[in-house]
Design a protein around this motif. Structure first.
Motif, PDB file in Angstrom:
ATOM      1  N   ILE A  47      47.196 -11.797  18.830  1.00 45.99           N
ATOM      2  CA  ILE A  47      45.996 -12.516  19.281  1.00 45.99           C
ATOM      3  C   ILE A  47      45.242 -11.716  20.333  1.00 45.99           C
ATOM      4  O   ILE A  47      44.030 -11.525  20.236  1.00 45.99           O
ATOM      5  CB  ILE A  47      46.376 -13.907  19.846  1.00 45.99           C
TER       6      ILE A  47
ATOM      7  N   VAL B  36      59.850 -19.941  23.117  1.00 48.20           N
ATOM      8  CA  VAL B  36      59.580 -18.690  23.829  1.00 48.20           C
ATOM      9  C   VAL B  36      59.447 -17.524  22.842  1.00 48.20           C
ATOM     10  O   VAL B  36      58.540 -16.695  22.943  1.00 48.20           O
ATOM     11  CB  VAL B  36      60.706 -18.429  24.853  1.00 48.20           C
TER      12      VAL B  36
ATOM     13  N   TYR C 131      41.396 -10.132  20.140  1.00 51.23           N
ATOM     14  CA  TYR C 131      40.307 -10.578  21.010  1.00 51.23           C
ATOM     15  C   TYR C 131      39.996  -9.615  22.133  1.00 51.23           C
ATOM     16  O   TYR C 131      39.097  -9.883  22.935  1.00 51.23           O
ATOM     17  CB  TYR C 131      40.620 -11.970  21.575  1.00 51.23           C
TER      18      TYR C 131
ATOM     19  N   TYR D  98      49.352 -15.944  12.252  1.00 60.30           N
ATOM     20  CA  TYR D  98      48.191 -15.471  12.993  1.00 60.30           C
ATOM     21  C   TYR D  98      47.667 -14.159  12.442  1.00 60.30           C
ATOM     22  O   TYR D  98      46.452 -13.939  12.377  1.00 60.30           O
ATOM     23  CB  TYR D  98      48.518 -15.342  14.483  1.00 60.30           C
TER      24      TYR D  98
ATOM     25  N   VAL E  91      53.483 -14.255  18.973  1.00 63.66           N
ATOM     26  CA  VAL E  91      52.105 -14.602  18.663  1.00 63.66           C
ATOM     27  C   VAL E  91      51.113 -13.928  19.618  1.00 63.66           C
ATOM     28  O   VAL E  91      49.996 -13.588  19.246  1.00 63.66           O
ATOM     29  CB  VAL E  91      51.986 -16.145  18.716  1.00 63.66           C
ATOM     30  N   MET E  92      51.564 -13.704  20.865  1.00 62.52           N
ATOM     31  CA  MET E  92      50.664 -13.196  21.898  1.00 62.52           C
ATOM     32  C   MET E  92      50.004 -11.865  21.527  1.00 62.52           C
ATOM     33  O   MET E  92      48.793 -11.713  21.653  1.00 62.52           O
ATOM     34  CB  MET E  92      51.436 -13.011  23.211  1.00 62.52           C
TER      35      MET E  92
ATOM     36  N   ILE F 113      58.470 -17.710  19.738  1.00 63.02           N
ATOM     37  CA  ILE F 113      57.194 -17.856  19.029  1.00 63.02           C
ATOM     38  C   ILE F 113      56.053 -17.346  19.905  1.00 63.02           C
ATOM     39  O   ILE F 113      55.188 -16.598  19.445  1.00 63.02           O
ATOM     40  CB  ILE F 113      56.959 -19.333  18.636  1.00 63.02           C
ATOM     41  N   LEU F 114      56.067 -17.724  21.186  1.00 64.53           N
ATOM     42  CA  LEU F 114      54.991 -17.276  22.075  1.00 64.53           C
ATOM     43  C   LEU F 114      54.974 -15.752  22.173  1.00 64.53           C
ATOM     44  O   LEU F 114      53.909 -15.131  22.124  1.00 64.53           O
ATOM     45  CB  LEU F 114      55.156 -17.903  23.465  1.00 64.53           C
ATOM     46  N   PHE F 115      56.150 -15.144  22.277  1.00 64.59           N
ATOM     47  CA  PHE F 115      56.214 -13.677  22.330  1.00 64.59           C
ATOM     48  C   PHE F 115      55.596 -13.060  21.078  1.00 64.59           C
ATOM     49  O   PHE F 115      54.826 -12.106  21.153  1.00 64.59           O
ATOM     50  CB  PHE F 115      57.664 -13.199  22.436  1.00 64.59           C
TER      51      PHE F 115
ATOM     52  N   LEU G 244      43.893 -13.454  11.255  1.00 72.49           N
ATOM     53  CA  LEU G 244      43.023 -12.556  12.017  1.00 72.49           C
ATOM     54  C   LEU G 244      42.862 -11.181  11.380  1.00 72.49           C
ATOM     55  O   LEU G 244      41.816 -10.559  11.495  1.00 72.49           O
ATOM     56  CB  LEU G 244      43.567 -12.384  13.440  1.00 72.49           C
TER      57      LEU G 244
END
Lengths: 64, 257
Positions: free
Chosen positions: B36, B26, B40, B139, B32-33, B28-30, B143
């Motif tokens: 990204i 969780v 985009y 990331y 990385v979001m 990591i998802l926070f 990016l």
């Protein structure tokens, strides 16, 4: 084009992590004796609500 | 020795209730979001449409430092929330279910009991922060541009101290009430109060632990560790110790009654 190979490769780790989260939540739900509420509702929550579903399950779903 | 037994029991328990897996994922998802979606966003707007013909939407692209700061900010909000939630029942839940009496019917020292609980939680949270920030850094490097990895490591170390304080606060509140929900509520109020006070009197309390996130931003930008970040880190450690001591004292007093 929005969806191309680069984007998919880039997002693949995130998608895999989401999938792992979903799978361990489901495994945990099957394993525990009693969930905090009906199990099938939690299963729906985990599967259909992206990311938030498994988190909410782990926080509120498994009360001893 | 006794400390180690309790510590091992905690680690095992956290393994059984999957905290070792879901908390890092969780986090990591926070982390990385945000980088990204920011990267985009222009493309998403293009694809979704709805923008009138000829309108120029110019969203400034953040540089690499700003992008990784997004990850830190996200962790500073949602990460803290998750930390409070996973720590809310760590003592109060055991008091409620009676496990607490069971453990302390044996000659267990309160110091061992509380500090082992603290360390087991801190281990999960520190690991999660580390993995999350490294994933965010990965990331951002892809990016936005490269950032020195040693800078990231230093930032993680300071950021972890802030989280140690959060865990300390939650453990302290754990000894006051027996309902995990109330523990989470009170802890969040204390943490929010700390942040609000800091943002109002930030020019006076330059050593406030709540400023660690801001100082990390400055450090990433300039590459120099300011004296304030050291003071903030020191205060975070002191406050954490104070919270734990206070928790031990509360438990001792309760036993005497």
């Amino acid at each position: 084009m929005l969806i191309n190979q680069d984007l998919i490769l880039l997002l693949l780790p995130v998608l895999i992590l989401q999938l792992i989260l979903l799978v361990i939540a489901i495994i945990d739900l099957i394993r525990i004796e009693k969930a905090n509420g009906p199990k099938w509702v939690w299963a729906l929550v985990i599967i259909f609500i992206n990311i938030i579903g498994p988190i909410v399950y782990f926080i509120f779903g498994r009360r001893p | 020795m006794q400390w180690y037994v309790i510590f091992k029991k905690e680690i095992l328990e956290n393994w059984r209730n999957m905290k070792w897996i879901w908390v890092p994922i969780v986090f990591i998802l926070f982390a990385v979001m945000d980088p990204i979606t920011t990267y985009y966003l222009p493309k998403i707007m293009d694809a979704v449409g709805g923008i009138p013909e000829g309108a120029v939407v110019d969203i400034p692209m953040p540089n690499a430092n700003e992008a990784i700061l997004m990850s830190f900010n996200e962790l500073g909000l949602l990460g803290v929330l998750i930390t409070v939630v996973i720590a809310m029942g760590v003592i109060s839940g055991e008091m409620k279910s009676g496990v607490y009496e069971l453990i302390l019917s044996k000659p267990v020292k309160y110091t061992n009991y509380v500090s082992a609980k603290f360390m087991s939680l801190a281990l999960i949270v520190f690991l999660s922060i580390f993995l999350a920030v490294v994933a965010g850094w990965y990331y951002v490097s892809l990016l936005f541009g490269s950032i020195d990895f040693t800078k990231i490591l230093t930032s993680i170390l300071f950021f972890s101290l802030y989280f140690a304080l959060i865990i300390g606060i939650v453990i302290m509140v754990n000894t006051w009430v027996q309902s995990p929900g109330v523990v989470a509520f009170l802890s969040l109020i204390i943490i929010i109060a700390l942040n609000v006070l800091t943002s109002i009197y930030g020019h006076i309390f330059t050593w406030s632990p709540a400023l660690i996130g801001d100082y990390i931003g400055e450090y990433l930008h300039s590459g120099v560790l300011s004296t304030e970040i050291w003071y903030s880190a020191l205060m975070a450690v002191i406050f954490t110790f104070a919270c734990i001591q206070f928790a031990i004292l509360t438990l001792k007093n309760r036993a005497l009654q």
